[in-house]
Design an enzyme around this catalytic site. Structure first.
Site, PDB file in Angstrom:
ATOM      1  N   ASP A  84      46.053  31.088  55.548  1.00  0.00           N
ATOM      2  CA  ASP A  84      46.077  32.155  54.544  1.00  0.00           C
ATOM      3  C   ASP A  84      47.311  33.051  54.656  1.00  0.00           C
ATOM      4  OD1 ASP A  84      44.680  33.388  52.355  1.00  0.00           O
ATOM      5  OD2 ASP A  84      44.165  35.046  53.678  1.00  0.00           O
ATOM      6  N   VAL A 234      37.056  37.270  52.515  1.00  0.00           N
ATOM      7  CA  VAL A 234      36.458  38.363  53.286  1.00  0.00           C
ATOM      8  C   VAL A 234      37.074  38.364  54.685  1.00  0.00           C
ATOM      9  CG1 VAL A 234      34.326  39.316  54.236  1.00  0.00           C
ATOM     10  CG2 VAL A 234      34.284  38.130  52.021  1.00  0.00           C
TER      11      VAL A 234
END
Length: 283
Positions: A84, A234
């Site tokens: 990410d 999240v």
């Protein structure tokens, strides 16, 4: 079970009109908690390692990737491994060898034309190796080291026409968009622009990604998925649960020196947080 790919999980969720949660991994306990939470709810999830987490581990992605993958393979929940917020091209190029099925390549700080060029190159490289590529357009603030950013300020949110042109020019598999959330929120007070989400869904032929979901209330997440969001990221919520459990344990027993004593409740607290988000998405 064997690792599944991010593309499979996102495509399946999109086809059913559901959301799929992606949770940030920093330590082994994070990965174990994500797997445990997914097993509690019998739901799939994505374990994602950010470039910041790789930096925390000395800039070496292999060890944290191998640990997360091993946890995922030992789980009976369908789990994928995602890299990410990658800015470094060298880290992007390390993704395939490290076992990631997907990468979020983040060129969002570059001027638009440079963003397009860099992202298109990343997509070409990724697709040659079967790697699913996510990118970002708009300004989702709150990352460490960035100046504070009002998620509702003019020019921050993603423009649907520009998003459609961006996806066409880059060939990305998913697009993270700015619709009112922000990274690193410790209170769940974000208000999303659901009308904008719907317009983006109609304009863009790939799944939409919501970053900064830790600060988004449950009802807002449900509405965002109903409006067209698919991948829900999240991170901070897990760290809040982890740190809160450690702090509470050490305040009650300040003489403890064995980290396993407080890492157990920390891991359990994160697993509960994971399960909570997954229940929201499954409802």
């Amino acid at each position: 079970m064997p690792l599944v790919t991010t593309g499979e999980l996102v495509s399946s969720a999109a086809a059913r009109g559901h959301g799929i949660a992606a949770f940030n991994v920093i330590t082994l306990e994070h990965a174990e908690a994500i797997a445990a939470g997914a097993e509690q709810v019998a739901a799939p999830a994505i374990l994602q390692v950010s470039e910041n987490a790789v930096t925390f581990h000395g800039g070496r992605v292999e060890a944290v990737a191998a640990a997360a993958a091993a946890v995922a393979r030992s789980s009976f929940a369908p789990l994928a491994l995602h890299l990410d917020h990658v800015v470094s091209v060298d880290l992007l190029y390390a993704a395939h060898e490290a076992g990631f099925s997907s990468v979020m390549f983040d060129a969002s700080k570059l001027p638009y034309a440079e963003n397009v060029a860099a992202t298109a190159k990343a997509v070409s490289w990724g697709h040659e190796r079967g790697i699913w590529i996510e990118a970002e357009l708009g300004k989702v603030g709150g990352k460490e080291g960035e100046a504070p950013l009002d998620a509702h300020a003019p020019g921050v949110r993603t423009d649907p026409e520009e998003a459609a042109a961006y996806v066409a020019a880059t060939g990305v598999d998913a697009l993270a968009v700015a619709v009112g959330s922000s990274h690193a929120m410790t209170e769940r007070t974000a208000a999303l622009d659901h009308g904008l989400i719907a317009r983006l869904r109609d304009a863009v032929p790939v799944p939409l990604v919501l970053h900064g979901s830790s600060g988004v209330p449950d009802e807002e997440i449900r509405a965002a998925v109903a409006s067209g969001m698919v991948k829900i990221n999240v991170g901070t919520a897990l760290n809040t649960a982890f740190t809160g459990a450690v702090r509470a344990f050490l305040e009650a027993d300040p003489k403890t020196v064995d980290p396993r004593k407080y890492l157990v409740p920390a891991r359990e607290a994160m697993a509960g947080t994971v399960a909570g988000f997954l229940r929201v998405l499954s409802s």
